[in-house]
Design a protein around this motif. Structure first.
Motif, PDB file in Angstrom:
ATOM      1  N   VAL A   6       1.026  -1.268   0.027  1.00 53.73           N
ATOM      2  CA  VAL A   6      -0.029  -0.035  -0.086  1.00 53.73           C
ATOM      3  C   VAL A   6       0.582   1.124  -0.052  1.00 53.73           C
ATOM      4  O   VAL A   6       0.650   2.216  -0.598  1.00 53.73           O
ATOM      5  N   ARG A   7       1.915   1.117   0.821  1.00 53.91           N
ATOM      6  CA  ARG A   7       2.859   2.427   0.911  1.00 53.91           C
ATOM      7  C   ARG A   7       3.359   3.025  -0.434  1.00 53.91           C
ATOM      8  O   ARG A   7       3.033   4.038  -0.783  1.00 53.91           O
ATOM      9  N   PRO A   8       3.681   2.303  -1.366  1.00 59.69           N
ATOM     10  CA  PRO A   8       4.137   2.949  -2.678  1.00 59.69           C
ATOM     11  C   PRO A   8       2.972   3.274  -3.321  1.00 59.69           C
ATOM     12  O   PRO A   8       3.179   4.287  -4.384  1.00 59.69           O
ATOM     13  N   VAL A   9       1.823   2.486  -3.454  1.00 63.78           N
ATOM     14  CA  VAL A   9       0.805   2.975  -4.156  1.00 63.78           C
ATOM     15  C   VAL A   9       0.171   4.432  -3.598  1.00 63.78           C
ATOM     16  O   VAL A   9      -0.157   5.377  -4.318  1.00 63.78           O
ATOM     17  N   ARG A  10       0.144   4.408  -2.207  1.00 64.78           N
ATOM     18  CA  ARG A  10      -0.274   5.669  -1.543  1.00 64.78           C
ATOM     19  C   ARG A  10       0.674   6.907  -2.240  1.00 64.78           C
ATOM     20  O   ARG A  10       0.435   7.985  -2.488  1.00 64.78           O
ATOM     21  N   GLN A  11       1.880   6.411  -1.957  1.00 65.10           N
ATOM     22  CA  GLN A  11       3.011   7.578  -2.394  1.00 65.10           C
ATOM     23  C   GLN A  11       2.870   7.939  -3.797  1.00 65.10           C
ATOM     24  O   GLN A  11       2.902   9.066  -4.204  1.00 65.10           O
ATOM     25  N   TRP A  12       2.404   7.006  -4.745  1.00 64.85           N
ATOM     26  CA  TRP A  12       2.181   7.293  -6.224  1.00 64.85           C
ATOM     27  C   TRP A  12       0.665   8.013  -6.313  1.00 64.85           C
ATOM     28  O   TRP A  12       0.934   9.036  -7.052  1.00 64.85           O
ATOM     29  N   VAL A  13      -0.317   7.831  -5.363  1.00 68.99           N
ATOM     30  CA  VAL A  13      -1.396   8.519  -5.722  1.00 68.99           C
ATOM     31  C   VAL A  13      -1.123   9.984  -5.118  1.00 68.99           C
ATOM     32  O   VAL A  13      -1.282  10.925  -5.594  1.00 68.99           O
ATOM     33  N   GLU A  14      -0.299  10.215  -4.061  1.00 72.19           N
ATOM     34  CA  GLU A  14      -0.083  11.569  -3.306  1.00 72.19           C
ATOM     35  C   GLU A  14       0.842  12.391  -4.294  1.00 72.19           C
ATOM     36  O   GLU A  14       0.467  13.614  -4.602  1.00 72.19           O
TER      37      GLU A  14
END
Length: 182
Positions: A6-14
């Motif tokens: 989830v962390r890299p996906v959240r970082q990508w979204v942000e």
């Protein structure tokens, strides 16, 4: 383990989606904590369809969730297979009588639009750290579009941004999402 996905996906979204304003509707929902980041442990397509069905059912019953990013790192890593699977996604929506209620946007690490080369910068508008099925509420999308105005210019504007940044910078930015620990 799911936090590591989830962390890299959240970082990508942000940083990518919201930070570069690729989707002008994303920030509001992210800030309001109405984006669900779900991870599928599926290793086969049939199980992923079941996971997608569960997420659709969850959205039907839980109005506090505006949108879900169903991340599936263990299945459909090949973009061609992923792209073919999107037909099954459409069939599921029709079978569940949810066509027009939800739509599913597609993101993949190797995303490639038809008529483009693998290394074209514009493909980065839909490239993500992992394969993702993004479930959107049609009514909310229509409402956001109504208030936004000329949405037809969004893809054109995004392609221009990607071309301006260039493939090597985009690769670096997407790589940062995967390696950033913050």
């Amino acid at each position: 383990m799911n936090d590591e996905i989830v962390r890299p996906v959240r970082q990508w979204v942000e940083s990518f989606v919201v930070g570069m304003d690729l989707c002008p509707f994303a920030k509001r929902e992210l800030v309001a904590n109405r984006v669900r980041f779900a991870v599928s442990d599926s290793t086969v397509q049939d199980q992923l369809l079941l996971d997608l069905r569960s997420e659709l059912e969850r959205l039907l019953t839980d109005a506090s969730i505006e949108t879900t990013l169903l991340i599936h790192p263990y299945v459909l890593s090949d973009f061609y297979d992923y792209n073919q699977f999107l037909g099954d996604v459409d069939n599921l929506l029709v079978g569940m009588q949810l066509e027009g209620v939800f739509q599913v946007a597609s993101f993949h690490p190797d995303y490639q639009f038809g008529g483009t080369s693998v290394d074209d910068a514009e493909n980065y508008t839909n490239r993500s750290p992992y394969p993702i099925l993004h479930i959107l509420r049609e009514a909310s999308l229509e409402k956001a579009i109504e208030h936004y105005g000329d949405v037809d210019k969004i893809p054109e504007r995004n392609i221009e941004k990607m071309n301006t940044l260039g493939v090597s910078r985009l690769r670096e930015l997407l790589g940062f999402c995967v390696t950033h620990k913050g």
